[in-house]
Design an enzyme around this catalytic site. Structure first.
Site, mmCIF file in Angstrom:
data_model
loop_
_atom_site.group_PDB
_atom_site.id
_atom_site.type_symbol
_atom_site.label_atom_id
_atom_site.label_comp_id
_atom_site.label_asym_id
_atom_site.label_seq_id
_atom_site.Cartn_x
_atom_site.Cartn_y
_atom_site.Cartn_z
ATOM 1 N N LEU A 37 0.814 -1.205 0.000
ATOM 2 C CA LEU A 37 0.000 0.000 0.000
ATOM 3 C C LEU A 37 0.857 1.268 0.000
ATOM 4 O O LEU A 37 2.030 1.239 0.384
ATOM 5 C CB LEU A 37 -0.908 0.018 1.238
ATOM 6 N N SER A 38 0.269 2.353 -0.420
ATOM 7 C CA SER A 38 0.921 3.656 -0.318
ATOM 8 C C SER A 38 1.213 3.932 1.152
ATOM 9 O O SER A 38 0.329 3.779 2.002
ATOM 10 C CB SER A 38 0.007 4.748 -0.884
ATOM 11 N N GLY A 39 2.441 4.295 1.454
ATOM 12 C CA GLY A 39 2.799 4.573 2.838
ATOM 13 C C GLY A 39 3.326 3.376 3.603
ATOM 14 O O GLY A 39 3.705 3.499 4.771
ATOM 15 N N LYS A 90 7.679 1.112 0.937
ATOM 16 C CA LYS A 90 8.358 0.472 -0.203
ATOM 17 C C LYS A 90 9.591 1.247 -0.660
ATOM 18 O O LYS A 90 10.672 0.678 -0.794
ATOM 19 C CB LYS A 90 7.380 0.330 -1.383
ATOM 20 N N SER A 134 1.718 -1.520 -7.359
ATOM 21 C CA SER A 134 1.386 -2.667 -8.226
ATOM 22 C C SER A 134 0.293 -3.523 -7.584
ATOM 23 O O SER A 134 0.551 -4.635 -7.146
ATOM 24 C CB SER A 134 2.637 -3.495 -8.531
#
Length: 201
Positions: free
Chosen positions: A37-39, A42, A110
């Site tokens: 997820l965003s945040g 990554k 992704s």
């Protein structure tokens, strides 16, 4: 491009092979595909791992989602179709980097299983390492470094993964790293240890 046009394009083999490049680099090459997820962390993790590889004088490069959208994938939106094309292009670029003998780290949400499977299929078996950067939606929202979740909750951003667009969790990733409980240093060590175990470095 028409079918007639592609029929006249033939793959030209190179004189220097991937194996030659890996031998010169002193290690194997692969794709380390960070998804989550965003945040979730990554980009932070990908860059920290690359820094460790760089300190060891190993050939590496990070392909970051936001950075790629400034150039190669500028113009693509966040519809399912555009997300698919975004990942397809990255998969192809990552394949080239692997052929160049580089340990390639990608940091992209992704969100779709099918798209990640396509990226995996582009390289040889054993050259694709899927790392699920796992973090709860609640924790990702709490961090919200870019303020995106707040905007998504207000409806200012459409098709936002985890809020108005789905995230399909990896089924059998090579690694699962829970950034909500592990430090960056612990997470990096986990990835480096795995690369050693696989004989990549």
């Amino acid at each position: 491009m028409s079918r007639e046009g592609t029929a006249n394009i033939v793959w030209h083999p190179t004189t220097v092979t991937k194996e030659d490049r890996q031998k010169r680099a002193g290690h194997k090459s692969c794709v380390i595909w960070f998804t989550g997820l965003s945040g979730a962390g990554k980009s932070t993790l990908a860059n920290a791992v690359e820094n460790e590889l760089h300190q060891r004088e190993l050939a590496s490069y990070v392909l970051d989602g936001d950075n790629i959208r400034h150039g190669l994938n500028r113009g693509l939106g966040f519809s399912a179709e555009d997300r698919k094309e975004n990942i397809r292009r990255i998969g192809e670029v990552a394949k080239l980097f692997v052929d160049a003998g580089v340990i390639t780290l990608t940091a992209f949400i992704s969100p779709y299983l099918e798209d990640r499977a396509l990226a995996r299929s582009l390289v040889a078996e054993g050259e694709f390492i899927e790392v699920y950067v796992k973090c709860s939606l609640e924790e990702c929202e709490r961090r919200d470094v870019k303020g995106l979740y707040e905007k998504a909750r207000k409806g200012e951003i459409g098709q936002f993964t985890g809020i108005s667009s789905p995230y399909e969790e990896p089924i059998a990733p090579e690694l699962v790293i829970e950034t909500g409980t592990l430090s960056v240093e612990q997470s990096v060590a986990t990835v480096i240890d795995y690369l050693h175990q696989r004989g990549i470095i």
